[in-house]
Design a protein around this motif. Structure first.
Motif, short mmCIF file in Angstrom:
data_model
loop_
_atom_site.label_atom_id
_atom_site.label_comp_id
_atom_site.label_asym_id
_atom_site.label_seq_id
_atom_site.Cartn_x
_atom_site.Cartn_y
_atom_site.Cartn_z
N ILE A 369 0.83 -1.21 0.00
CA ILE A 369 0.00 0.00 0.00
C ILE A 369 0.87 1.25 0.00
CG2 ILE A 369 -1.63 1.36 1.36
CD1 ILE A 369 -2.76 -1.33 2.39
N VAL A 370 1.84 1.29 0.90
CA VAL A 370 2.67 2.49 1.05
C VAL A 370 3.55 2.72 -0.18
CG1 VAL A 370 4.56 3.52 2.36
CG2 VAL A 370 2.65 2.45 3.56
N GLU A 371 4.22 1.67 -0.66
CA GLU A 371 5.17 1.85 -1.75
C GLU A 371 4.48 2.28 -3.04
OE1 GLU A 371 8.29 -0.92 -2.38
OE2 GLU A 371 8.42 -1.48 -0.26
N VAL A 372 3.35 1.67 -3.36
CA VAL A 372 2.63 2.05 -4.58
C VAL A 372 1.90 3.38 -4.38
CG1 VAL A 372 0.85 1.40 -6.24
CG2 VAL A 372 2.39 -0.34 -5.31
N GLY A 373 1.26 3.51 -3.22
CA GLY A 373 0.49 4.72 -2.94
C GLY A 373 1.33 5.97 -2.90
N GLU A 374 2.56 5.89 -2.36
CA GLU A 374 3.40 7.07 -2.26
C GLU A 374 3.80 7.61 -3.63
OE1 GLU A 374 6.68 6.27 0.31
OE2 GLU A 374 5.58 6.92 2.10
N ASP A 380 -2.96 12.51 -7.98
CA ASP A 380 -4.37 12.54 -7.59
C ASP A 380 -4.58 13.81 -6.78
OD1 ASP A 380 -6.86 12.11 -6.30
OD2 ASP A 380 -6.61 9.94 -6.47
N SER A 381 -5.34 14.76 -7.34
CA SER A 381 -5.42 16.09 -6.74
C SER A 381 -6.08 16.10 -5.36
CB SER A 381 -6.16 17.04 -7.68
OG SER A 381 -7.48 16.58 -7.92
N ASP A 382 -7.16 15.32 -5.17
CA ASP A 382 -7.85 15.38 -3.87
C ASP A 382 -7.35 14.34 -2.88
OD1 ASP A 382 -8.94 12.98 -4.74
OD2 ASP A 382 -10.99 13.74 -4.90
N LYS A 383 -6.58 13.37 -3.36
CA LYS A 383 -6.00 12.33 -2.50
C LYS A 383 -7.05 11.64 -1.62
CE LYS A 383 -1.34 14.23 -2.51
NZ LYS A 383 -1.60 15.04 -3.70
N ARG A 384 -8.22 11.43 -2.21
CA ARG A 384 -9.29 10.65 -1.57
C ARG A 384 -9.37 9.32 -2.32
NH1 ARG A 384 -12.65 13.15 1.88
NH2 ARG A 384 -14.29 11.65 1.40
N PHE A 385 -9.04 8.24 -1.64
CA PHE A 385 -8.86 6.95 -2.30
C PHE A 385 -9.96 5.95 -1.95
CE2 PHE A 385 -4.35 8.36 -1.29
CZ PHE A 385 -4.18 9.01 -2.51
N PRO A 386 -10.72 5.46 -2.93
CA PRO A 386 -11.66 4.37 -2.68
C PRO A 386 -10.90 3.14 -2.16
CG PRO A 386 -12.11 5.37 -4.80
CD PRO A 386 -10.79 5.93 -4.33
N THR A 387 -11.36 2.57 -1.06
CA THR A 387 -10.65 1.47 -0.42
C THR A 387 -11.65 0.41 0.04
OG1 THR A 387 -9.04 3.09 0.37
CG2 THR A 387 -8.93 0.91 1.33
N TRP A 388 -11.42 -0.83 -0.41
CA TRP A 388 -12.35 -1.92 -0.08
C TRP A 388 -11.61 -3.10 0.53
CZ3 TRP A 388 -12.35 -0.15 -5.39
CH2 TRP A 388 -13.36 0.76 -5.68
N GLY A 389 -12.40 -3.95 1.17
CA GLY A 389 -11.93 -5.26 1.59
C GLY A 389 -12.81 -6.32 0.96
N GLU A 413 -14.42 6.16 0.24
CA GLU A 413 -13.16 6.89 0.18
C GLU A 413 -12.55 7.14 1.56
OE1 GLU A 413 -14.25 10.40 -1.99
OE2 GLU A 413 -13.62 9.54 -3.90
N VAL A 414 -11.21 7.20 1.56
CA VAL A 414 -10.49 7.61 2.77
C VAL A 414 -9.51 8.71 2.37
CG1 VAL A 414 -10.66 5.33 3.82
CG2 VAL A 414 -8.67 5.88 2.42
N GLU A 415 -8.98 9.43 3.37
CA GLU A 415 -8.10 10.56 3.12
C GLU A 415 -6.64 10.11 3.14
OE1 GLU A 415 -8.73 13.75 2.55
OE2 GLU A 415 -10.87 13.96 3.01
N GLY A 416 -6.00 10.12 1.98
CA GLY A 416 -4.58 9.89 1.88
C GLY A 416 -4.13 8.47 2.20
N ILE A 417 -2.84 8.25 2.06
CA ILE A 417 -2.25 6.93 2.34
C ILE A 417 -2.43 6.58 3.81
CG2 ILE A 417 -0.17 5.53 2.23
CD1 ILE A 417 -1.32 6.40 -0.49
N GLN A 418 -2.30 7.58 4.68
CA GLN A 418 -2.47 7.32 6.10
C GLN A 418 -3.90 6.87 6.39
OE1 GLN A 418 0.00 7.20 8.20
NE2 GLN A 418 -1.35 6.56 9.88
N GLY A 419 -4.86 7.44 5.64
CA GLY A 419 -6.25 7.03 5.81
C GLY A 419 -6.47 5.58 5.43
#
Length: 569
Positions: A369-374, A380-389, A413-419
């Motif tokens: 997640i971190v390596e690709v996401g960074e 991505d201008s708003d850095k709001r990422f759809p995230t599923w399980g 959506e979540v906010e940023g990689i930390q989200g």
């Protein structure tokens, strides 16, 4: 055999802005560029980028003259240590230098003492020079700017060690893509009445196109596919870059061969034409007679054949690069789907793939997640990422194969990689791992978001990262979803974690075989999947980013070009 092939993805990939071979395609590659991109895994995203540097308002550290500044470039290695990757030349007596040496990324500026001016900059000991200031940025921050320029504040103290750093001037960084020509010619060749060179069947012809250079040497630059058992073949399009050819008037040699499995192919016939002459040949609608060299030395002559070559298409166009689209405001939107099936193991136990180590050491899911996401977050201008399980049972509910990782029933959506990381950790406490491993629902959800974006005319391309520990059990349903999604601005990166046998997963990655076919007989319009077993990148020789993103520019460009979407530059 050169970088041009007759299949459309291969042919297009050879002439601009794509993933493979681009760092080595420049005549005089910059070592600093290569080292930086390779060490950080970015070389799969861009053709070579050239950075120019200038500074203003530097501190004067000399008594009788102005400072003699030199800039040194650093990147941070895997263990946090700074690694030098390049130096500019020394500019004498200037507090506003413009360096000529191009480089690719912490930047440090030094005042080089007079006694060292006659030394090569690579021989200078930095501890003997006066430190003027430093700045840092990501490559992505520069190239997404419309003018590809970024102004950075130079600071005197190390920002990691001090909260009160001194402003020491500005550094202006400008990036340019190292390409000579974006003009490409698309050609469709066919032949008639080829001579038969096989005993029990017809010839299996293919074309090789070479350019003539000084001294009469032939340099192969392109080849078509082999067409089996055909004396009047028509080949798929080939794409030639004008610069690659050497100009429209530069002579080309077209050779038609009969394919043999032993590698000793039989020359059927040949002809010499420039691109300008081929353009006239296409306009005339006439064929050109092939000839066959016979004899040798002074007795050589050309035997004129009945065989003819025709040009059914000659089309010039500008092939924009991946960087062109990003600079024009196109975005890459990052999405993540995480496998919560029971085969991952109990998250509370250290042998689980989902184990959250109290020491802070990331598990395989977190690393991916971190390596690709960074890398992707910068586009991505708003850095709001759809995230599923998928593959888990939420509290008091049935097994879900696509649930919002943030726990919401209304938005994903979540906010940023930390989200993403926080939602992942929280989900481990609020779901029960179950199964089976199904990709279809997640891919369909991502495709829905991409299709809605197309409907609104948004300039977005979506990248879905799926992290899984097992082989997909709904293989045909997954193929159906992928075939449907191949018409959308969507790429899918799959990371396989753990020790499972992922051979079946490679079927989904079309560069390892034929294109996917749905249960209805429809073939995918393009390859949109890249699959990588995480264990293959744990050795440290290549990164997750490098392995996963190698094909992303090619997939991005194939979508844009197939739909004639052009950047507004």
């Amino acid at each position: 055999m050169g970088n041009c092939f007759s299949d459309v993805p291969g042919g297009r990939a050879a002439i601009g802005g794509t993933a493979r071979g681009l760092l080595n395609a420049i005549d005089a590659p910059n070592d600093a560029v290569d080292n930086f991109l390779r060490s950080r895994g970015y070389h799969g995203l861009f053709s070579q980028i050239e950075l120019s540097f200038s500074a203003s308002g530097l501190r004067d550290r000399d008594f009788l003259s102005k400072s003699d500044p030199m800039m040194v470039l650093y990147t941070r290695g895997k263990h946090g240590a700074l690694e030098e990757i390049g130096r500019t030349e020394v500019v004498l007596n200037s507090l506003d230098p413009k360096w000529i040496t191009k480089h690719l990324i912490m930047f440090r500026v030094y005042d080089v003492d007079t006694q060292f001016h006659n030394l090569d900059v690579k021989m200078l000991k930095l501890e003997e020079q006066q430190f003027l200031g430093e700045a840092t940025c990501a490559l992505s921050e520069i190239i997404i700017k419309s003018d590809r320029s970024l102004a950075l504040e130079l600071r005197r103290e190390d920002p990691i060690r001090s909260m009160h750093s001194q402003n020491c001037g500005k550094l202006l960084v400008h990036a340019e893509e190292c390409v000579g020509s974006k003009t490409t010619v698309e050609l469709i060749f066919r032949c008639s009445d080829l001579e038969n060179r096989d005993l029990f069947s017809k010839s299996d012809p293919f074309l090789i196109i070479s350019k003539l250079v000084e001294g009469g040497t032939h340099i192969p630059i392109c080849k078509t596919e082999v067409i089996k058992n055909d004396l009047s073949p028509q080949w798929k399009p080939v794409f030639l870059n004008i610069q690659q050819v050497g100009g429209k008037d530069n002579p080309l040699i077209l050779e038609c061969y009969n394919f043999n499995t032993n590698g000793k192919h039989d020359l059927i016939g040949k002809v010499q034409k420039s691109l300008a002459e081929l353009e006239k040949l296409h306009a005339s609608g006439q064929g050109e007679t092939l000839f066959l060299p016979t004899g040798g030395g002074h007795n050589s002559h050309n035997k004129v054949l009945k065989s003819r070559v025709y040009l059914d298409k000659f089309s010039e166009s500008v092939q924009y690069s991946f960087l062109d689209y990003l600079s024009a405001g196109f975005e890459l939107n990052f999405m993540v789907a995480i496998d919560f099936t029971a085969s991952n193991g109990n998250p509370r136990l250290p042998d689980s793939l989902h184990y959250i180590d109290p020491s802070g050491r990331p598990n395989a899911y977190q690393k991916a997640i971190v390596e690709v996401g960074e890398v992707l977050q910068f586009y991505d201008s708003d850095k709001r990422f759809p995230t599923w399980g998928f593959g888990a049972r939420p509290i008091d509910g049935p097994v879900s194969h696509c649930f919002n990782l943030n726990g919401s029933s209304h938005y994903c959506e979540v906010e940023g990689i930390q989200g993403i990381m926080m939602a992942y950790t929280s989900a481990l406490l609020n779901v029960s791992l179950a199964g089976p491993t199904l990709f279809g629902p997640v891919i369909s959800n991502a495709a829905l978001i991409a299709s809605q974006s197309v409907a609104t005319g948004a300039r977005k391309y979506f990248v879905l990262l799926i992290i899984t520990d097992g082989v997909v059990t709904d293989l045909q349903e997954t193929k159906d979803a992928l075939v449907k999604a191949s018409d959308l601005p969507l790429s899918i990166l799959i990371v396989g974690v753990g020790g499972a046998d992922f051979k079946e997963m490679e079927i989904l990655d079309a560069d390892k075989g034929e294109r996917l076919e749905s249960s209805f007989g429809r073939v995918a319009s393009r390859d949109i999947v890249q699959f990588v077993p995480f264990r293959d990148v744990q050795s440290g020789e290549i990164s997750v980013v490098q392995a996963l993103l190698a094909e992303l520019p090619t997939q991005f460009l194939s979508y844009m070009r197939n739909r004639n979407i052009q950047p507004t530059l």
